[in-house]
Design a protein around this motif. Sequence first.
Motif, PDB file in Angstrom:
ATOM      1  N   LEU A 221      40.895  28.460  38.764  1.00  0.00           N
ATOM      2  CA  LEU A 221      41.366  29.840  38.569  1.00  0.00           C
ATOM      3  C   LEU A 221      42.810  29.993  39.039  1.00  0.00           C
ATOM      4  O   LEU A 221      43.626  30.650  38.388  1.00  0.00           O
ATOM      5  CB  LEU A 221      40.465  30.816  39.335  1.00  0.00           C
TER       6      LEU A 221
ATOM      7  N   THR B  48      45.049  28.348  36.492  1.00  0.00           N
ATOM      8  CA  THR B  48      45.129  29.148  35.260  1.00  0.00           C
ATOM      9  C   THR B  48      46.026  30.365  35.480  1.00  0.00           C
ATOM     10  O   THR B  48      46.882  30.685  34.639  1.00  0.00           O
ATOM     11  CB  THR B  48      43.715  29.621  34.846  1.00  0.00           C
TER      12      THR B  48
ATOM     13  N   ILE C 112      49.437  30.750  33.265  1.00  0.00           N
ATOM     14  CA  ILE C 112      49.573  31.918  32.372  1.00  0.00           C
ATOM     15  C   ILE C 112      50.810  32.715  32.770  1.00  0.00           C
ATOM     16  O   ILE C 112      51.614  33.133  31.928  1.00  0.00           O
ATOM     17  CB  ILE C 112      48.319  32.826  32.428  1.00  0.00           C
TER      18      ILE C 112
ATOM     19  N   LEU D  97      49.874  40.124  22.638  1.00  0.00           N
ATOM     20  CA  LEU D  97      49.470  38.846  23.250  1.00  0.00           C
ATOM     21  C   LEU D  97      49.959  38.735  24.690  1.00  0.00           C
ATOM     22  O   LEU D  97      49.259  38.198  25.549  1.00  0.00           O
ATOM     23  CB  LEU D  97      50.002  37.674  22.416  1.00  0.00           C
TER      24      LEU D  97
ATOM     25  N   MET E 163      47.585  40.562  26.716  1.00  0.00           N
ATOM     26  CA  MET E 163      46.357  39.779  26.915  1.00  0.00           C
ATOM     27  C   MET E 163      46.573  38.732  28.010  1.00  0.00           C
ATOM     28  O   MET E 163      45.699  38.507  28.851  1.00  0.00           O
ATOM     29  CB  MET E 163      45.982  39.096  25.585  1.00  0.00           C
TER      30      MET E 163
ATOM     31  N   LEU F 187      44.495  38.375  31.501  1.00  0.00           N
ATOM     32  CA  LEU F 187      43.855  37.132  31.971  1.00  0.00           C
ATOM     33  C   LEU F 187      44.382  36.731  33.348  1.00  0.00           C
ATOM     34  O   LEU F 187      43.614  36.311  34.211  1.00  0.00           O
ATOM     35  CB  LEU F 187      44.095  35.999  30.963  1.00  0.00           C
ATOM     36  N   ALA F 188      45.707  36.883  33.539  1.00  0.00           N
ATOM     37  CA  ALA F 188      46.295  36.530  34.838  1.00  0.00           C
ATOM     38  C   ALA F 188      45.764  37.454  35.936  1.00  0.00           C
ATOM     39  O   ALA F 188      45.490  37.004  37.055  1.00  0.00           O
ATOM     40  CB  ALA F 188      47.816  36.617  34.767  1.00  0.00           C
TER      41      ALA F 188
ATOM     42  N   ILE G 297      42.814  39.017  35.984  1.00  0.00           N
ATOM     43  CA  ILE G 297      41.403  38.692  36.258  1.00  0.00           C
ATOM     44  C   ILE G 297      41.317  37.495  37.222  1.00  0.00           C
ATOM     45  O   ILE G 297      40.613  37.544  38.231  1.00  0.00           O
ATOM     46  CB  ILE G 297      40.639  38.406  34.947  1.00  0.00           C
ATOM     47  N   ALA G 298      42.099  36.433  36.915  1.00  0.00           N
ATOM     48  CA  ALA G 298      42.079  35.263  37.808  1.00  0.00           C
ATOM     49  C   ALA G 298      42.637  35.635  39.177  1.00  0.00           C
ATOM     50  O   ALA G 298      42.105  35.203  40.207  1.00  0.00           O
ATOM     51  CB  ALA G 298      42.890  34.136  37.190  1.00  0.00           C
TER      52      ALA G 298
END
Lengths: 524, 96
Positions: free
Chosen positions: A9, A12, A16, A148, A151, A155-156, A158-159
């Motif tokens: 995580l 990632t 990102i 994008l 998005m 995602l960044a 959430i991690a």
Amino acid sequence: MEQQTHKTLYSTHAWIGVISGILLFIVTFSGIPALFDHEIEFWQYPGYGEVANDIHPDDKVFNLEKAVAAAKAVNFDYDNFFIQPASDINNHVILAHFFEDKEPDLRYLDANKYQQFVSSPSELNHLFAHLHTDLHLPNPWGRYLVGLSGMAMLLAIIAGIFIHVKWRKEFVMLRPKRSWRLLLTDQHKLLGLWSLPFTLILAFTGTILGLLGLISPILALAAFNGDVEKATIAVLGPRAEVTGEYSPVYPLNELWQRLEVDLPDTSIELIQVSGLQIRNEDKSQVTDIGGIIKFSGYHKDKLSNLESVTYNLSSGEMIHQGSFIGKGPFQRIFAAVTPLHYVLFGNTWLKVFYALSALAACGLILTGNMLWLNRRGHSMEHWLSKLTLGACGGLVVSTGLTFFSSQLLYAFKFSADSHLHHHIEEWVFWLSWGVILLMPFVYQNGFKLSHYLLRLTSFSLFATLLADGVINQRWLWLTNGWVFNVQMGILFSAILFIYLDWKMPKEAKSKNENSTTSNLQQSA
Amino acid sequence: MHLINRIFDNNISKNAAAIFGALITTIALTVCITLIWPFGDRIEKIFAGGTFFFVFWASLFYWAILAKNGVVAWSRILIIFFPVLAINIFSLFFNL
């Protein structure tokens, strides 16, 4: 959490951030002026303020028939056009017709006498709004890229939520006198945690707004056998059906009054007229019997900007009502997307809070990039560090310089028709951004350059206020209303950049340096 | 067989599953949700699909990226993709 999961995580989150960081900064930072689009538009052209001063608040009641008659009087002869009534900020009515292959035809009428006046030669607000929504790239690719990047942000985030397990401690931890890396780490966590609810909302709503065009065909495929047009009509209402038969127009002000019942508590933002024509013989208004008039706007108390009602122009019959209030949960979520993203609720202070949070998100992105480089042992000499400084710092400075040039250009009195004013604004913006983008590759000391860029931004914002006072006689102590509010915003930003310049370290302190200093202090 | 294992069993494959596999599966899942969503009218179904699109994408992305290797990541993606694709084909072409 297992160590391997935490590691994945973390990695990632970092990758990102690094891949999308610069693009995210551009979208987030340009979102700040885009948030104040109407306010900046009102301030950027002194003519709008003069029109507003001539209007008594009681005279601002919108008269639809007068607006349509005025459109025809100024030879605005289009079958299909839009009317934007005066808002709380801009005291003028806008008429608009959009072409497929060229710039739209826009006319400005004062909200009292419905007489056309010269529109703004400056397009400062559009410059930043378009950068935020489309990155000035061809439609729809710029919009998709913005979606994008939203998005990637989602995602960044959430991690980021899962990897920061000691969040209670990180909420208040800032160690400015320790090493450069610790300072970046603390700032990154602090900014991330405090702005978390805001960044989460902005990322989610921004992703939907950006990628809606991309997912619409997928949704239409499932619900309407791939017919996007049919899906659009089902959601937003029908289009005019040209029959070639004409009849007198239903009294428009009566329709306007019916909105109190058909579309209660709604602020009407846009009126679309389709099928209206002027008869050459007696100059009377007629409509195609398939002609329509569509009123749309946002609800004053609930989160929805997709409220609309469509009437037949000939019979006055209501042919479609699109309200998302009281509908299913997913319709309400979608209706709330734009109000949540552009703050179409609450008051100006909420917008200011959004702007500050966006600034915090910009800091979050920058510290994230610098941290990634620092943890890999790269200094300011690394190409990504230089690119980050050039692209992000360049955007901040060029924004300040464009604000300044926008006011300075009034000294040359370019007419709106010549388009010189806004073309020079664009040149200043792109050229200054381009030059500063290259600067870190020429001037090696990144820390010193960062200080210079912060000072230059602050200077250009102060100069904007000075130019506004000298050229337009709008000194801060003489103005009021929205002009004063925007000027205060510019002043606050200028002071903020001075503060950042003062607080930012002059050089990167390493861990060893700190321990040596503390050892020396202990021995002393 | 060894070559196939090498192609699928690495980080590039895992990342591809997380980025492209998750996107394709998300599209299939969105169509599926829009088709079979039991509550509300047709417009509600469209918006349910639209909202879930981003939730599915983010969830599938992390489900794949947290896999031990590329094979596990692709297995996770495909185990969702094929049944959903089957539902979509039956619903769209056979009106079931």
